[in-house]
Design an enzyme around this catalytic site. Structure first.
Site, PDB file in Angstrom:
ATOM      1  N   ARG A 237       0.819  -1.212   0.000  1.00 27.53           N
ATOM      2  CA  ARG A 237       0.000   0.000   0.000  1.00 27.53           C
ATOM      3  C   ARG A 237       0.856   1.267   0.000  1.00 27.53           C
ATOM      4  NH1 ARG A 237      -5.495  -1.621   2.301  1.00 27.53           N
ATOM      5  NH2 ARG A 237      -6.022   0.557   2.508  1.00 27.53           N
TER       6      ARG A 237
ATOM      7  N   TYR B  50       0.787   4.223  -2.577  1.00 25.16           N
ATOM      8  CA  TYR B  50      -0.323   5.179  -2.409  1.00 25.16           C
ATOM      9  C   TYR B  50      -0.102   6.029  -1.162  1.00 25.16           C
ATOM     10  CZ  TYR B  50      -5.215   6.764  -2.052  1.00 25.16           C
ATOM     11  OH  TYR B  50      -6.363   7.516  -1.964  1.00 25.16           O
TER      12      TYR B  50
ATOM     13  N   LYS C  87       1.016   9.936  -1.229  1.00 23.48           N
ATOM     14  CA  LYS C  87       0.117  10.993  -0.729  1.00 23.48           C
ATOM     15  C   LYS C  87       0.788  11.792   0.389  1.00 23.48           C
ATOM     16  CE  LYS C  87      -3.813  10.429  -3.041  1.00 23.48           C
ATOM     17  NZ  LYS C  87      -4.572  11.499  -3.697  1.00 23.48           N
TER      18      LYS C  87
ATOM     19  N   ARG D 117     -13.219  -1.804  -4.274  1.00 24.34           N
ATOM     20  CA  ARG D 117     -13.475  -1.200  -2.968  1.00 24.34           C
ATOM     21  C   ARG D 117     -14.678  -1.874  -2.337  1.00 24.34           C
ATOM     22  NH1 ARG D 117     -12.243   5.219  -3.900  1.00 24.34           N
ATOM     23  NH2 ARG D 117     -12.778   4.819  -6.066  1.00 24.34           N
TER      24      ARG D 117
ATOM     25  N   GLN E 128     -12.690  -5.573  11.024  1.00 24.56           N
ATOM     26  CA  GLN E 128     -12.025  -4.283  10.790  1.00 24.56           C
ATOM     27  C   GLN E 128     -13.093  -3.241  10.476  1.00 24.56           C
ATOM     28  OE1 GLN E 128     -12.140  -6.842   8.725  1.00 24.56           O
ATOM     29  NE2 GLN E 128     -11.547  -6.386   6.620  1.00 24.56           N
TER      30      GLN E 128
ATOM     31  N   GLN F 274      -8.718  -0.290  11.842  1.00 24.70           N
ATOM     32  CA  GLN F 274      -9.812   0.619  12.219  1.00 24.70           C
ATOM     33  C   GLN F 274      -9.571   1.984  11.598  1.00 24.70           C
ATOM     34  OE1 GLN F 274      -9.698   1.024  16.479  1.00 24.70           O
ATOM     35  NE2 GLN F 274      -7.574   1.696  16.495  1.00 24.70           N
ATOM     36  N   ARG F 275     -10.674   2.691  11.388  1.00 19.81           N
ATOM     37  CA  ARG F 275     -10.518   4.029  10.825  1.00 19.81           C
ATOM     38  C   ARG F 275     -11.761   4.845  11.116  1.00 19.81           C
ATOM     39  NH1 ARG F 275      -9.337   3.663   4.947  1.00 19.81           N
ATOM     40  NH2 ARG F 275      -7.197   3.214   5.500  1.00 19.81           N
TER      41      ARG F 275
HETATM   42  P1  NAD Z   1     -11.003   7.422  -9.053  1.00 16.10           P
HETATM   43  O1  NAD Z   1     -10.032   6.352  -9.356  1.00 16.10           O
HETATM   44  O2  NAD Z   1     -12.422   7.211  -9.429  1.00 16.10           O
HETATM   45  O3  NAD Z   1     -10.548   8.803  -9.681  1.00 16.10           O
HETATM   46  C1  NAD Z   1      -9.203   9.131  -9.892  1.00 16.10           C
HETATM   47  C2  NAD Z   1      -9.096   9.813 -11.254  1.00 16.10           C
HETATM   48  O4  NAD Z   1      -7.737  10.191 -11.484  1.00 16.10           O
HETATM   49  C3  NAD Z   1      -9.513   8.895 -12.398  1.00 16.10           C
HETATM   50  O5  NAD Z   1     -10.395   9.573 -13.259  1.00 16.10           O
HETATM   51  C4  NAD Z   1      -8.190   8.569 -13.094  1.00 16.10           C
HETATM   52  O6  NAD Z   1      -8.340   8.268 -14.466  1.00 16.10           O
HETATM   53  C5  NAD Z   1      -7.406   9.837 -12.831  1.00 16.10           C
HETATM   54  N1  NAD Z   1      -5.957   9.648 -12.901  1.00 16.10           N
HETATM   55  C6  NAD Z   1      -5.224   8.664 -12.318  1.00 16.10           C
HETATM   56  N2  NAD Z   1      -3.927   8.835 -12.620  1.00 16.10           N
HETATM   57  C7  NAD Z   1      -3.845   9.950 -13.395  1.00 16.10           C
HETATM   58  C8  NAD Z   1      -2.778  10.637 -14.029  1.00 16.10           C
HETATM   59  N3  NAD Z   1      -1.500  10.215 -13.914  1.00 16.10           N
HETATM   60  N4  NAD Z   1      -3.067  11.729 -14.768  1.00 16.10           N
HETATM   61  C9  NAD Z   1      -4.345  12.165 -14.905  1.00 16.10           C
HETATM   62  N5  NAD Z   1      -5.385  11.557 -14.331  1.00 16.10           N
HETATM   63  C10 NAD Z   1      -5.139  10.454 -13.576  1.00 16.10           C
HETATM   64  O7  NAD Z   1     -10.885   7.704  -7.483  1.00 16.10           O
HETATM   65  P2  NAD Z   1     -11.732   8.671  -6.541  1.00 16.10           P
HETATM   66  O8  NAD Z   1     -12.337   7.860  -5.490  1.00 16.10           O
HETATM   67  O9  NAD Z   1     -12.581   9.580  -7.344  1.00 16.10           O
HETATM   68  O10 NAD Z   1     -10.548   9.503  -5.860  1.00 16.10           O
HETATM   69  C11 NAD Z   1     -10.257  10.840  -6.258  1.00 16.10           C
HETATM   70  C12 NAD Z   1      -9.156  11.391  -5.357  1.00 16.10           C
HETATM   71  O11 NAD Z   1      -9.611  11.379  -3.989  1.00 16.10           O
HETATM   72  C13 NAD Z   1      -7.872  10.561  -5.387  1.00 16.10           C
HETATM   73  O12 NAD Z   1      -6.774  11.445  -5.337  1.00 16.10           O
HETATM   74  C14 NAD Z   1      -7.931   9.740  -4.127  1.00 16.10           C
HETATM   75  O13 NAD Z   1      -6.668   9.429  -3.640  1.00 16.10           O
HETATM   76  C15 NAD Z   1      -8.690  10.676  -3.187  1.00 16.10           C
HETATM   77  N6  NAD Z   1      -9.382   9.915  -2.144  1.00 16.10           N
HETATM   78  C16 NAD Z   1     -10.531   9.218  -2.408  1.00 16.10           C
HETATM   79  C17 NAD Z   1     -11.136   8.487  -1.401  1.00 16.10           C
HETATM   80  C18 NAD Z   1     -12.415   7.727  -1.632  1.00 16.10           C
HETATM   81  O14 NAD Z   1     -12.885   7.065  -0.693  1.00 16.10           O
HETATM   82  N7  NAD Z   1     -13.048   7.786  -2.766  1.00 16.10           N
HETATM   83  C19 NAD Z   1     -10.580   8.445  -0.115  1.00 16.10           C
HETATM   84  C20 NAD Z   1      -9.391   9.151   0.104  1.00 16.10           C
HETATM   85  C21 NAD Z   1      -8.811   9.898  -0.899  1.00 16.10           C
HETATM   86  N1  UDP Z   2     -12.898  -5.501   2.029  1.00 16.38           N
HETATM   87  C1  UDP Z   2     -13.629  -6.673   2.185  1.00 16.38           C
HETATM   88  N2  UDP Z   2     -14.158  -7.253   1.079  1.00 16.38           N
HETATM   89  C2  UDP Z   2     -14.025  -6.732  -0.162  1.00 16.38           C
HETATM   90  C3  UDP Z   2     -13.287  -5.533  -0.319  1.00 16.38           C
HETATM   91  C4  UDP Z   2     -12.728  -4.953   0.799  1.00 16.38           C
HETATM   92  O1  UDP Z   2     -13.799  -7.177   3.304  1.00 16.38           O
HETATM   93  O2  UDP Z   2     -14.550  -7.330  -1.116  1.00 16.38           O
HETATM   94  C5  UDP Z   2     -12.341  -4.845   3.225  1.00 16.38           C
HETATM   95  C6  UDP Z   2     -10.864  -4.479   3.126  1.00 16.38           C
HETATM   96  O3  UDP Z   2     -10.060  -5.560   3.538  1.00 16.38           O
HETATM   97  C7  UDP Z   2     -10.792  -3.307   4.077  1.00 16.38           C
HETATM   98  C8  UDP Z   2     -12.171  -2.647   3.970  1.00 16.38           C
HETATM   99  O4  UDP Z   2     -13.020  -3.625   3.371  1.00 16.38           O
HETATM  100  O5  UDP Z   2     -10.607  -3.758   5.396  1.00 16.38           O
HETATM  101  C9  UDP Z   2     -12.175  -1.395   3.103  1.00 16.38           C
HETATM  102  O6  UDP Z   2     -11.540  -1.698   1.891  1.00 16.38           O
HETATM  103  P1  UDP Z   2     -11.457  -0.662   0.675  1.00 16.38           P
HETATM  104  O7  UDP Z   2     -10.577  -1.259  -0.354  1.00 16.38           O
HETATM  105  O8  UDP Z   2     -12.813  -0.239   0.277  1.00 16.38           O
HETATM  106  O9  UDP Z   2     -10.780   0.644   1.310  1.00 16.38           O
HETATM  107  P2  UDP Z   2      -9.461   0.901   2.189  1.00 16.38           P
HETATM  108  O10 UDP Z   2      -8.914  -0.398   2.707  1.00 16.38           O
HETATM  109  O11 UDP Z   2      -8.531   1.583   1.261  1.00 16.38           O
HETATM  110  O12 UDP Z   2      -9.968   1.735   3.297  1.00 16.38           O
END
Ligand code: NAD
Ligand code: UDP
Length: 320
Positions: free
Chosen positions: A149, A152, A156, A193, A216, A283-284
């Site tokens: 992980r 990522y 970030k 996800r 979790q 946990q989160r």
């Molecule tokens: P997503 O994957 O749907 O969107 C990400 C977008 O970025 C996509 O459209 C992808 O094509 C584009 N992208 C990836 N690499 C690129 C590059 N090199 N150049 C141009 N475009 C690129 O994900 P999301 O859930 O919409 O997440 C959006 C942002 O929010 C991300 O930065 C992610 O880390 C952050 N974020 C999301 C969550 C969540 O739960 N959804 C949680 C924490 C942080």
């Molecule tokens: N998870 C799960 N089953 C699935 C996908 C995810 O039990 O089919 C669990 C995963 O192990 C994690 C939580 O769900 O503990 C959230 O996972 P996700 O990938 O959505 O987000 P992140 O781990 O990045 O918070």
């Protein structure tokens, strides 16, 4: 007469604009009258997320990878480009780190030249597998720098460092938002996800895959609430830099989430256990005191209401 700069303040660049969160953000910015330049390489983004905007006179799509420099004229930058689901960001981990780090450098360089305000979509993953609970912004995190992980999480974290260094060194106006798990319509059905997995599995009558013992926890925020918080943060005065947690503090185990999805879909799918992925946080939960005080923001949509909207979306997607 409004100042020339305020006449132009409406040109927004949304990197990652065709992704899940980015496309909702584009909708909201257009709805409040801004011009939107959506920049995306379509790695995880989908054209169908922005299809309805393509003919809008205030919307423009540019296929571009943010790891390369970009020369455009805008007033504010929303930096969301980065794959967000573990399956996608682990597919090409080197590119993931590059997207966070080189992407941040390119977007910050652009903001510096244009004196534009810039917001970073950071993440609760900067806290790693947290040893304090709930997580406050002054917690420095517990992150493995060399695990699957890390591309990522560390990407970030480095992006946050760059944002704060550009702020200190170049007086850039920055906003750093730490997003906790967010869900809703336009999530990619195959992004792995947990919310999209469970809903798609339930609707198809397939087994619901619980990783580990399912105890979790995560705290799930509905996308409309999240975008509301994001816009409030960008609209704050220049002294507000963040980092600021935005998420829903209601915490659920994965078993609870699975049971809720089964109830709302009426599915007879069974729960099956699969191995817990490496470094999966136990946990989160966000402490959102800062968001409450600074942004006057808190989430409004409960899990069941948000899941109903998301289930309706996936029913349509699966039917087509
Ligand atoms: P997503 O994957 O749907 O969107 C990400 C977008 O970025 C996509 O459209 C992808 O094509 C584009 N992208 C990836 N690499 C690129 C590059 N090199 N150049 C141009 N475009 C690129 O994900 P999301 O859930 O919409 O997440 C959006 C942002 O929010 C991300 O930065 C992610 O880390 C952050 N974020 C999301 C969550 C969540 O739960 N959804 C949680 C924490 C942080
Ligand atoms: N998870 C799960 N089953 C699935 C996908 C995810 O039990 O089919 C669990 C995963 O192990 C994690 C939580 O769900 O503990 C959230 O996972 P996700 O990938 O959505 O987000 P992140 O781990 O990045 O918070």
């Amino acid at each position: 007469m409004p100042k020339a700069s305020s006449l132009l303040e409406d040109r927004a660049l949304v990197s990652g604009g065709s992704g899940f969160l980015g496309s909702h953000l584009c909708d909201r910015l257009i709805a409040r009258g801004q011009n939107v330049l959506c920049v995306d390489n379509l790695f995880t983004g989908q054209k169908r997320n922005i299809e309805h905007l393509l003919d809008h006179k205030k919307f423009e799509f540019l296929r571009h990878d943010v790891t390369f420099p970009l020369f455009v004229e805008v007033d504010q930058i929303w930096n969301l480009a980065c794959p967000a689901s573990p399956i996608h960001y682990q597919h090409d981990p080197v590119q993931t780190t590059k997207t966070s780090v080189h992407g941040a450098i390119n977007m910050l360089g652009l903001a510096k030249r244009l004196e534009a305000k810039i917001l970073q979509a950071s993440t609760s993953e900067v806290y790693g597998d947290p040893t304090i609970h709930p997580q406050t912004e002054d917690y420095w995190g517990n992150v493995n720098p060399i695990g699957p992980r890390s591309c990522y999480d560390e990407g970030k974290r480095c992006a946050e460092t760059l944002f704060f260094d550009y702020h200190r060194q170049h007086r850039l106006r920055i906003k750093v938002m730490r997003i906790f798990n967010t869900y809703g319509p336009r999530m990619h059905p195959n992004d792995g996800r947990v919310v999209s997995n469970f809903i798609v599995q339930a609707l198809k009558g397939a087994d619901i895959t619980i990783y580990g013992d399912g105890k979790q926890t995560r705290s799930f925020c509905y996308v409309d609430d999240l975008i509301d918080g994001m816009i409030r943060l960008m609209d704050t005065s220049d002294d507000v830099t963040g980092p600021i947690n935005v998420g829903n503090p209601r915490e659920f185990t994965m078993i609870q989430l699975a049971e809720t999805v089964l109830k709302l879909t009426g599915s007879k799918s069974k729960l099956v256990r699969l191995p817990l992925p490496d470094d999966d946080p136990k946990q989160r939960q966000p402490d959102i005191t800062r968001a409450r005080n600074t942004l006057r923001w808190e989430p409004k949509v409960g899990l069941e209401d948000g899941l109903k909207e998301t289930i309706a979306y996936f029913r349509t997607i699966l039917a087509t």
